[in-house]
Design a protein around this motif. Structure first.
Motif, PDB file in Angstrom:
ATOM      1  N   LYS A 213      26.835  49.456  39.932  1.00 34.69           N
ATOM      2  CA  LYS A 213      28.294  49.412  39.869  1.00 34.69           C
ATOM      3  C   LYS A 213      28.741  47.960  39.737  1.00 34.69           C
ATOM      4  CE  LYS A 213      28.947  53.661  42.513  1.00 34.69           C
ATOM      5  NZ  LYS A 213      29.565  54.290  43.703  1.00 34.69           N
ATOM      6  N   TYR A 214      30.021  47.785  39.438  1.00 30.92           N
ATOM      7  CA  TYR A 214      30.523  46.429  39.217  1.00 30.92           C
ATOM      8  C   TYR A 214      30.570  45.666  40.536  1.00 30.92           C
ATOM      9  CZ  TYR A 214      31.787  46.556  34.307  1.00 30.92           C
ATOM     10  OH  TYR A 214      31.737  46.587  32.941  1.00 30.92           O
ATOM     11  N   ILE A 215      29.643  44.738  40.687  1.00 30.14           N
ATOM     12  CA  ILE A 215      29.625  43.869  41.841  1.00 30.14           C
ATOM     13  C   ILE A 215      30.522  42.662  41.547  1.00 30.14           C
ATOM     14  CG2 ILE A 215      27.620  42.531  41.049  1.00 30.14           C
ATOM     15  CD1 ILE A 215      26.630  42.447  43.932  1.00 30.14           C
ATOM     16  N   TYR A 216      31.039  42.064  42.592  1.00 28.12           N
ATOM     17  CA  TYR A 216      31.852  40.860  42.411  1.00 28.12           C
ATOM     18  C   TYR A 216      31.008  39.767  41.746  1.00 28.12           C
ATOM     19  CZ  TYR A 216      35.178  43.165  45.460  1.00 28.12           C
ATOM     20  OH  TYR A 216      36.068  44.084  45.987  1.00 28.12           O
ATOM     21  N   GLY A 217      31.649  38.977  40.920  1.00 22.39           N
ATOM     22  CA  GLY A 217      30.955  37.887  40.252  1.00 22.39           C
ATOM     23  C   GLY A 217      30.626  38.153  38.801  1.00 22.39           C
ATOM     24  N   LEU A 218      30.521  39.419  38.398  1.00 20.04           N
ATOM     25  CA  LEU A 218      30.274  39.715  36.987  1.00 20.04           C
ATOM     26  C   LEU A 218      31.521  39.356  36.178  1.00 20.04           C
ATOM     27  CD1 LEU A 218      28.405  43.151  37.180  1.00 20.04           C
ATOM     28  CD2 LEU A 218      27.441  40.849  36.957  1.00 20.04           C
ATOM     29  N   PRO A 219      31.353  38.817  34.978  1.00 20.63           N
ATOM     30  CA  PRO A 219      32.504  38.309  34.217  1.00 20.63           C
ATOM     31  C   PRO A 219      33.607  39.334  33.971  1.00 20.63           C
ATOM     32  CG  PRO A 219      30.439  37.585  33.220  1.00 20.63           C
ATOM     33  CD  PRO A 219      30.074  38.568  34.283  1.00 20.63           C
ATOM     34  N   ASP A 220      33.250  40.604  33.795  1.00 14.22           N
ATOM     35  CA  ASP A 220      34.247  41.613  33.452  1.00 14.22           C
ATOM     36  C   ASP A 220      34.565  42.567  34.601  1.00 14.22           C
ATOM     37  OD1 ASP A 220      31.623  42.472  33.217  1.00 14.22           O
ATOM     38  OD2 ASP A 220      32.097  44.047  31.779  1.00 14.22           O
ATOM     39  N   SER A 221      34.209  42.204  35.832  1.00 14.85           N
ATOM     40  CA  SER A 221      34.477  43.083  36.972  1.00 14.85           C
ATOM     41  C   SER A 221      35.971  43.340  37.158  1.00 14.85           C
ATOM     42  CB  SER A 221      33.889  42.491  38.258  1.00 14.85           C
ATOM     43  OG  SER A 221      32.489  42.568  38.265  1.00 14.85           O
ATOM     44  N   GLY A 222      36.769  42.279  37.117  1.00 13.40           N
ATOM     45  CA  GLY A 222      38.212  42.432  37.312  1.00 13.40           C
ATOM     46  C   GLY A 222      38.846  43.292  36.242  1.00 13.40           C
ATOM     47  N   ARG A 223      38.445  43.096  35.015  1.00 12.58           N
ATOM     48  CA  ARG A 223      38.993  43.880  33.903  1.00 12.58           C
ATOM     49  C   ARG A 223      38.611  45.359  34.041  1.00 12.58           C
ATOM     50  NH1 ARG A 223      40.661  42.914  28.595  1.00 12.58           N
ATOM     51  NH2 ARG A 223      40.167  44.578  27.099  1.00 12.58           N
ATOM     52  N   ALA A 224      37.352  45.609  34.393  1.00 14.26           N
ATOM     53  CA  ALA A 224      36.899  46.988  34.539  1.00 14.26           C
ATOM     54  C   ALA A 224      37.661  47.702  35.647  1.00 14.26           C
ATOM     55  CB  ALA A 224      35.395  47.022  34.829  1.00 14.26           C
ATOM     56  N   PHE A 225      37.904  46.976  36.759  1.00 13.28           N
ATOM     57  CA  PHE A 225      38.643  47.619  37.854  1.00 13.28           C
ATOM     58  C   PHE A 225      40.097  47.864  37.477  1.00 13.28           C
ATOM     59  CE2 PHE A 225      41.402  47.513  41.542  1.00 13.28           C
ATOM     60  CZ  PHE A 225      40.909  48.611  42.230  1.00 13.28           C
ATOM     61  N   TYR A 226      40.727  46.921  36.776  1.00 12.87           N
ATOM     62  CA  TYR A 226      42.131  47.133  36.373  1.00 12.87           C
ATOM     63  C   TYR A 226      42.279  48.427  35.572  1.00 12.87           C
ATOM     64  CZ  TYR A 226      46.388  46.945  33.641  1.00 12.87           C
ATOM     65  OH  TYR A 226      47.574  47.295  33.041  1.00 12.87           O
ATOM     66  N   TYR A 227      41.416  48.623  34.604  1.00 10.79           N
ATOM     67  CA  TYR A 227      41.552  49.815  33.763  1.00 10.79           C
ATOM     68  C   TYR A 227      41.207  51.087  34.540  1.00 10.79           C
ATOM     69  CZ  TYR A 227      42.635  47.125  29.646  1.00 10.79           C
ATOM     70  OH  TYR A 227      43.279  46.305  28.749  1.00 10.79           O
ATOM     71  N   ARG A 228      40.329  50.985  35.523  1.00  8.28           N
ATOM     72  CA  ARG A 228      40.048  52.138  36.387  1.00  8.28           C
ATOM     73  C   ARG A 228      41.291  52.472  37.219  1.00  8.28           C
ATOM     74  NH1 ARG A 228      38.493  56.935  38.158  1.00  8.28           N
ATOM     75  NH2 ARG A 228      37.593  56.959  40.251  1.00  8.28           N
TER      76      ARG A 228
END
Length: 313
Positions: A213-228
Motif C-alpha cells: 500500500k502507499y507508504i509515506y515518502g513515495l512520490p505519488d502517495s499524496g496524489r493517490a490518497f487525494y483521488y481515493r
C-alpha cells in the motif's frame, strides 16, 4: 458589493443562493470580503511540533513513549494495514523489483495552542532514492501533484460560517495513505526496516517486505490518497467545487454541508451538528474516520470560538 458577491458566488457555487438574496446580509458580506486576510497570531518555536531524529528520541528522557510510538507504527504497517508484506527470496526470483530503504522519524506533537499532545513515529519510504532509480533506469516517474485547500477558500468559508451560524467540526483519517492500494501494474517495490527499528520491534532485520500500500515518502502517495478520498466523497453525495478541488458540497432540502480537505485533515461546516455525525458514518463505510466536535485546531492553527459567534485564529 456586486463584484464581491459575484466572487463569492463563483468561489462557493450554490452556497450564496441563500446568502445573497436577504438584504440584511449585505453589510456582513462586505465586511467579510474586507477581512479575507485573516490575522493569525504569530506562533513561536515552542508552539510548533518538535521533530526529532530517531537516535536522539531513543536517548531522550521520554524514550519509553517514543519506543511505544515506534512499535505501534511498525505493527500498523505489517499487521494491521498489511502495508508491508513479508516476501521470501524464492517469491522474488525472476521478478522485476526496485529495492529502496525506509526510515523512521519521531515527533512530539502539540495542539494548535502549543500545549503537548502526543508522541508520534512515522515510517517513510526513501522516495528520494526511488526518484534517482527511476532516472537511472529511464522509467517515467508517476505524477505527483496533489491539491490542498486554498487559504482563500478556508478563510472565506470560516467567515460565511460565522455569518450563518453554521456548526463546525474536524475529522482525521487514521493512517490515511495506508488506506490506498499500491498499483499492481507498477514495478514492485521491496524494502527492509532499519536494523535498530527491527531489533526494537523484535523482528528479523534481514527480512524483506513488498510495499503493498502507499507508504509515506513515495512520490505519488499524496496524489493517490487525494483521488481515493475524492472518489469516496463523491460516492456519498458530496459534490466537488468547480473552483477549489478541495471544497466539497452536499446541499439539498434536508442538509447543507461544506467539506474542506487538506490531505487527510478535514474541516466540516454544516447547518446542524447531526450532519457531522452523518458525514462520519458515511465515510466510515470506506475509511477509518474520527470526529472532533471542538474544531479548535486545523493545520496547526488554533481556532478560538468566542461567545458572540466570532472566530479568532
Amino acid at each position: 458589493l456586486q463584484t464581491r458577491q459575484a466572487l463569492i458566488a463563483t468561489l462557493l457555487d450554490g452556497i450564496t443562493d441563500d446568502l445573497l438574496k436577504p438584504a440584511q446580509h449585505d453589510g456582513e458580506l462586505l465586511g467579510a470580503m474586507n477581512q479575507l486576510r485573516l490575522e493569525a497570531q504569530h506562533m513561536s518555536d515552542e508552539d510548533l511540533d518538535e521533530e526529532i531524529d530517531t537516535r536522539d528520541a531513543l536517548n531522550a528522557p521520554d524514550r519509553e513513549k517514543f519506543i511505544e510510538a515506534i512499535q505501534k507504527e511498525i505493527k500498523s504497517l505489517i499487521e494491521t494495514t498489511k502495508t508491508l508484506v513479508p516476501i521470501t527470496p524464492e517469491e522474488l526470483m525472476g521478478k522485476d523489483c526496485i529495492r529502496i530503504g525506509t526510515t523512521v522519524k519521531c515527533k512530539r506533537k502539540k495542539k494548535g495552542d502549543g500545549t503537548p499532545d502526543k508522541h508520534k513515529a512515522r515510517s517513510a519510504a526513501r522516495g528520494d532514492v526511488l526518484a534517482r532509480i527511476y532516472r537511472k533506469l529511464g522509467i517515467q516517474p508517476p505524477k505527483t501533484f496533489s491539491p490542498t485547500v486554498s487559504a482563500l477558500t478556508f478563510s472565506l468559508m470560516l467567515q460565511l460560517a460565522v455569518i450563518l451560524g453554521m456548526k463546525m467540526a474536524t475529522t482525521d483519517i487514521t493512517s490515511a495513505y495506508l488506506q490506498v492500494q499500491y498499483p499492481a501494474d507498477q514495478v514492485m517495490l521491496v524494502t527492509k526496516l532499519e536494523r535498530n527499528i527491527a531489533m526494537l520491534c523484535n523482528l528479523d532485520p534481514t527480512q524483506e517486505y513488498r510495499i503493498n500500500k502507499y507508504i509515506y515518502g513515495l512520490p505519488d502517495s499524496g496524489r493517490a490518497f487525494y483521488y481515493r478520498y475524492k472518489s469516496v466523497l463523491e460516492l456519498e453525495g458530496y459534490r466537488c467545487s468547480r473552483v477549489d478541488p478541495c471544497l466539497f458540497v452536499k446541499k439539498d432540502e434536508t442538509e447543507s454541508t461544506y467539506v474542506l480537505i487538506h490531505v487527510d485533515d478535514t474541516y466540516i461546516f454544516s447547518d446542524c451538528s447531526e450532519n457531522h455525525l452523518k458525514f462520519v458514518e458515511r465515510m466510515n463505510k470506506h475509511l477509518p474516520v474520527t470526529l472532533d466536535t471542538k474544531a479548535d485546531s486545523f493545520l496547526g492553527v488554533h481556532i478560538q470560538h468566542n461567545a458572540d459567534g466570532s472566530v479568532e485564529l
